[in-house]
Design an enzyme around this catalytic site. Structure first.
Site, PDB file in Angstrom:
ATOM      1  NE  ARG A  48      -1.452  -1.917   3.943  1.00 25.65           N
ATOM      2  CZ  ARG A  48      -2.019  -2.499   4.973  1.00 25.65           C
ATOM      3  NH1 ARG A  48      -3.288  -2.301   5.207  1.00 25.65           N
ATOM      4  NH2 ARG A  48      -1.321  -3.241   5.801  1.00 25.65           N
ATOM      5  CE  LYS A 158       7.206 -18.012  14.398  1.00 24.16           C
ATOM      6  NZ  LYS A 158       7.872 -16.728  14.665  1.00 24.16           N
ATOM      7  CG  HIS A 250      11.346 -21.397  15.630  1.00 27.89           C
ATOM      8  ND1 HIS A 250      10.888 -21.469  14.346  1.00 27.89           N
ATOM      9  CD2 HIS A 250      11.497 -20.074  15.887  1.00 27.89           C
ATOM     10  CE1 HIS A 250      10.771 -20.242  13.847  1.00 27.89           C
ATOM     11  NE2 HIS A 250      11.124 -19.376  14.766  1.00 27.89           N
ATOM     12  CE  LYS A 340      12.437 -13.147  21.092  1.00 30.30           C
ATOM     13  NZ  LYS A 340      13.073 -13.202  19.786  1.00 30.30           N
TER      14      LYS A 340
HETATM   15  C1  BG6 Z   1      11.519 -15.849  14.538  1.00 27.38           C
HETATM   16  C2  BG6 Z   1      11.014 -15.237  15.815  1.00 27.38           C
HETATM   17  O1  BG6 Z   1      10.600 -16.775  14.034  1.00 27.38           O
HETATM   18  O2  BG6 Z   1      12.729 -16.527  14.794  1.00 27.38           O
HETATM   19  C3  BG6 Z   1      12.044 -14.326  16.449  1.00 27.38           C
HETATM   20  O3  BG6 Z   1       9.843 -14.484  15.521  1.00 27.38           O
HETATM   21  C4  BG6 Z   1      13.355 -15.060  16.606  1.00 27.38           C
HETATM   22  O4  BG6 Z   1      11.580 -13.855  17.703  1.00 27.38           O
HETATM   23  C5  BG6 Z   1      13.768 -15.700  15.286  1.00 27.38           C
HETATM   24  O5  BG6 Z   1      14.342 -14.130  17.038  1.00 27.38           O
HETATM   25  C6  BG6 Z   1      14.981 -16.581  15.449  1.00 27.38           C
HETATM   26  O6  BG6 Z   1      15.407 -17.021  14.192  1.00 27.38           O
HETATM   27  P1  BG6 Z   1      16.951 -17.166  13.877  1.00 27.38           P
HETATM   28  O7  BG6 Z   1      17.004 -17.933  12.608  1.00 27.38           O
HETATM   29  O8  BG6 Z   1      17.485 -15.788  13.764  1.00 27.38           O
HETATM   30  O9  BG6 Z   1      17.534 -17.889  15.041  1.00 27.38           O
END
Ligand code: BG6
Length: 482
Positions: A48, A158, A250, A340
């Site tokens: 948009r 996701k 994950h 986190k």
């Molecule tokens: C994402 C999450 O799916 O995966 C994030 O929304 C996360 O919060 C991220 O930091 C981690 O992915 P990667 O591949 O950077 O470890």
């Protein structure tokens, strides 16, 4: 790889989302640079921002140069890449915009077959998926309404829904417009090399699989730790929380890869059957056993993040004990901790074996056992390590733990594919092995819903930034491993 793929068009909804600009466009460009793409392909961004094609190309170019300048080492190729980008300006709920999209798609601009093979990529918040799918159908762009020979597929990012109810609703809407074989629910973890290696490690080596069960394995620990916080995604995190952001997808996909039975073959359905069976067998959480199975935490300062409500009780950390009620794993705890703002960024899986029945060589001469472990490093180290006891040199019979280690970077040189390279290629090729099937996604949500219901009203424990989470997380672990 060139020549194997059909010519195609990717239509990206949310073409200027963070995901599209940081991951999708750079991946498509690199696949092009490495000559993995077919002769004719193009990308149509939908958004948009009111761009013309030229303005869109300029906007993507600027962001790519900002985010991944190191990948732009071939200026001619880089320029050629942008010639294949187009833009359709529309609100996602405006059906007229989808007719314009249809016309843009059908205008093949002299390229063969580009209009007939379509990959729709929803890089949008989950709440927009239903309206986009309905409007695709209204403009004759659904998967069931092919106007010219070729294929149509849809990739959905996701979080896939918000809970079991919304995931089912999304599945229902999707299946009104596409068949399951056309739907690619993406979890980028499944494109990571060391995650794909879990199956290879288990099923191509005769020595591990006979031990891979409750008789020999005492426990499994899965860690997904990140030293950074929510990185400005306050509004999203307030909606999602860590259970939905990390564990539902994950975390549970890693657990399923470790716990699955050998598939009957290497086809996508056979593999997804086995993963689904694991997720069906994961015991749901209940309030009575919650103090032994769950600790939620929130990092200090989360309240000050942009977009976070004051007094928010959203979790940024979870430690969980999963039980898998099947013959292979009955009684073996699967611990998972994710969070986190923890001490370090690391994703790893530690499989701890039972001790020998008589322990003559305990650590430092004691009767205590240092169990064997297999440690699968997913990131940042891409490794497999095996821990075992060795005699310490000298006159005493003392045992020390030592490690045998395989490291991807030492053993395999060269530029690997990132998850988005691999999964984009898989989607274009029609390989669903590393995408999540409808039943799996619903079982995962049922597990998460049971956790959220059992923990309703619980206030996450605060933990200091760069720590290993709330201290009470240690209470759910059983030591020594049984
Ligand atoms: C994402 C999450 O799916 O995966 C994030 O929304 C996360 O919060 C991220 O930091 C981690 O992915 P990667 O591949 O950077 O470890």
């Amino acid at each position: 790889m060139n020549g194997r793929l059909d010519n195609f068009t990717i239509v990206i909804f949310g073409a200027e989302s963070d995901l599209a600009l940081r991951k999708l466009f750079p991946s498509i460009y690199q696949l092009f640079r490495w000559s993995h793409l077919p002769e004719a392909w193009r990308v149509i961004g939908v958004g948009r921002h009111g761009h013309t094609h030229g303005e869109f190309r300029k906007a993507v170019r600027e962001r790519m140069m900002e985010y991944s300048p190191e990948s732009i080492d071939d200026q001619a190729k880089f320029d050629d890449f942008f010639r294949r980008l187009y833009y359709v300006n529309t609100d996602f709920d405006d059906v007229e915009g989808y007719h314009a999209l249809y016309n843009e798609i059908m205008d093949s601009r002299g390229e063969p077959e580009v209009c007939s093979n379509l990959l729709f990529y929803l890089s949008t918040p989950p709440s927009l998926a239903p309206v986009i799918i309905r409007n695709l159908v209204a403009a004759n762009l659904g998967g069931l309404e092919l106007t010219c020979p070729g294929w149509r597929k849809i990739v959905v990012e996701k979080p896939y829904g918000h809970d079991l109810h919304s995931a089912r609703e999304l599945n229902r809407i999707l299946e009104e417009a596409f068949e399951e074989r056309q739907i690619y629910r993406i979890d980028h973890y499944l494109g990571k090399e060391p995650v794909q290696n879990i199956m290879v490690f288990r099923f191509s080596n005769g020595m591990f699989e006979p031990l891979w069960n409750r008789q020999y394995i005492a426990q499994v620990q899965i860690t997904i730790a990140e030293e950074f916080g929510i990185r400005g995604r306050g509004a999203y995190y307030e909606e999602a929380g860590l259970l939905r952001d990390i564990i539902q997808n994950h975390g549970l996909q890693l657990l399923a890869s470790i716990a699955m039975e050998p598939p009957v073959d290497l086809g996508a359905e056979a593999i997804r059957d086995e993963k689904t069976k694991v997720l069906r067998s994961v015991r749901h959480f209940d309030p009575e056993s919650l103090n032994r199975t769950l600790v939620l935490g929130q990092y200090a300062g989360y309240h000050e993040e942009k977009g976070v409500k004051s007094g928010s009780t959203v979790e940024t950390y979870a430690a969980l004990r999963f039980n898998i009620d099947n013959w292979r794993w009955s009684g073996v705890p699967f611990y998972m901790k994710a969070g986190k703002s923890l001490a370090r960024t690391v994703t790893e899986i530690v499989i701890t074996f039972r001790c020998p029945p008589q322990n003559f060589y305990g650590e430092h001469g004691s009767a205590s056992c240092t169990p064997n472990q297999i440690i699968l490093g997913i990131q940042p180290d891409e490794t497999v390590a095996i821990r075992f006891g060795a005699k310490r040199p000298g006159e005493m019979m003392l045992t020390d733990p030592v490690y045998m280690k395989f490291d991807y970077r030492d053993s395999f040189a060269g530029e690997g594919l990132t998850p988005y390279h691999r999964l984009l290629l898989d989607a274009v090729e029609g390989n669903q092995m590393n995408f999540i099937r409808r039943d799996s996604v619903e079982h995962s949500w049922a597990i998460i819903d049971s956790i959220r219901d059992a923990a309703a009203g619980a206030v996450p424990e605060p933990y200091p930034v760069h720590s290993w989470g709330p201290e009470s997380a240690g209470l759910i672990y059983e030591f020594p491993p049984g």
